[in-house]
Design an enzyme around this catalytic site. Structure first.
Site, short mmCIF file in Angstrom:
data_model
loop_
_atom_site.label_atom_id
_atom_site.label_comp_id
_atom_site.label_asym_id
_atom_site.label_seq_id
_atom_site.Cartn_x
_atom_site.Cartn_y
_atom_site.Cartn_z
N ALA A 79 0.91 -1.43 0.07
CA ALA A 79 -0.58 0.13 -0.16
C ALA A 79 0.72 1.34 -0.08
CB ALA A 79 -0.74 0.03 0.86
N ASN A 138 2.79 -10.27 -0.96
CA ASN A 138 3.49 -10.87 -1.41
C ASN A 138 4.03 -11.80 -1.05
OD1 ASN A 138 5.21 -10.60 -3.98
ND2 ASN A 138 6.74 -9.67 -3.25
N ARG A 139 3.47 -12.36 0.15
CA ARG A 139 4.01 -13.51 1.16
C ARG A 139 2.70 -14.79 0.98
NH1 ARG A 139 7.40 -10.61 0.88
NH2 ARG A 139 9.15 -10.11 2.37
N HIS A 168 7.74 -2.05 -7.10
CA HIS A 168 7.69 -1.87 -5.72
C HIS A 168 8.13 -0.59 -5.52
CE1 HIS A 168 5.93 -6.09 -3.68
NE2 HIS A 168 6.38 -5.83 -4.97
N TYR A 194 16.58 -9.77 0.05
CA TYR A 194 16.97 -10.56 1.35
C TYR A 194 15.70 -11.65 1.07
CZ TYR A 194 12.79 -7.56 1.10
OH TYR A 194 11.35 -7.03 1.09
N GLU A 248 11.87 -2.83 -7.99
CA GLU A 248 11.86 -1.30 -7.10
C GLU A 248 12.46 -0.40 -7.03
OE1 GLU A 248 11.11 -2.02 -3.37
OE2 GLU A 248 11.56 -4.71 -3.23
#
Ligand SMILES: [Zn+2]
Length: 291
Positions: free
Chosen positions: A40, A110-111, A166, A218, A241
């Site tokens: 968001a 996104n998980r 993102h 990560y 990103e």
């Protein structure tokens, strides 16, 4: 053409997610998926997706064939309830607005995609609803992710490119997110990411880093690019990103247009690269120009 994804959020305002398709309706076109706003607070991702759609819609007649030989699907606000909440109540809200028990903890969308959702590997916070990376009760438990799965898997659209935007790290990443082991298309994905980074650099001199997501960010499980590549078999799957490392989520409005312009150039470079790859290896991808 205007699409509304069939599953609607049932929390908060229950806002629709609107999709836009831009296409010349040629039968041999492959598909490009572009989404923003899965998280968001990453507002610039919605701006970038909207800008690219606007540029294509205005100029489709004058753009090169590597653009016009594709059907472009845009989902600028993947997580509309969270996005709305980030505007009205909590600027740093990340997840959707799923109610868990008596409280709205939200799920990290996104998980929540169903690839390598179990085991959790290194993502040790995935089962804590209060954590930023809470992954939900099961894969595709959320209407936002379930609708994307249904559209991509069952629409029959031959997607070859999947781009999810993102913020913030200025990075072009690709699968895998759950392991540092190179995926089968590592070299192709690296070359595509590099072509995109070059396109971005050429506009304003902004340097985006490229690589396997786990290596340069990560570890994460249940991400959309691991699913789009690993399950939906979309060969060029990227998580980008955007700006900015300096301002993090609070990108100054003066930088929005520069960011949009450089990313549009990067996306065009990627589309061109993918077509070149198709011509080098016609057995991998259908391309009417190669036959
Ligand atoms: Zn994000």
């Amino acid at each position: 053409m205007r699409y509304i994804l069939p599953s609607l959020c049932h929390q908060d305002r229950g806002q629709d997610r609107l999709m836009l398709k831009i296409s010349n309706s040629s039968a041999g076109n492959t598909g490009v998926w572009i989404d923003g706003g899965i998280h968001a607070r990453e507002w610039i991702s919605t701006s970038v997706v909207t800008y690219i759609a606007d540029q294509l819609a205005k100029n489709i007649e004058n753009l090169p064939e590597y653009i016009t030989n594709k059907d472009w699907y845009f989902l600028p606000v993947l997580n509309p309830d969270g996005y709305f909440y980030s505007h009205t109540s909590d600027r740093m809200w990340r997840k959707n607005r799923a109610r868990i028990g008596n409280a709205v903890f939200g799920v990290d969308l996104n998980r929540n995609f169903g690839f390598r959702w179990l085991p959790r590997d290194n993502d040790c916070h995935g089962d804590d609803p209060s954590h930023l990376n809470y992954r939900g009760v099961e894969p595709f438990s959320e209407p936002e992710t379930a609708a994307i799965k249904d559209l991509i898997l069952y629409s029959g659209i031959p997607f070859k490119i999947f781009l999810t935007f993102h913020a913030y790290s200025e990075v072009i990443s690709f699968p895998w997110c759950f392991t540092s082991e190179p995926c089968a298309d590592y070299v192709n994905l690296l070359e595509g990411a590099t072509a995109m980074a070059k396109g971005i650099y050429d506009v304003n001199g902004r340097m985006y880093k490229v690589g396997n997501f786990k290596d340069i960010m990560y570890p994460a499980t249940g991400t959309s690019i691991d699913w789009s590549y690993g399950s939906a078999r979309i060969p060029f799957s990227y998580l980008v990103e955007l700006r900015s490392k300096q301002y993090k989520f609070l990108l100054p409005k003066e930088e929005i247009l520069d960011c949009c312009k450089e990313i549009f150039c990067g996306v065009k470079a990627l589309a061109q690269f993918v077509d070149k790859k198709k011509c080098l290896n016609c057995t991998m991808f259908y391309n009417k120009n190669c036959l």
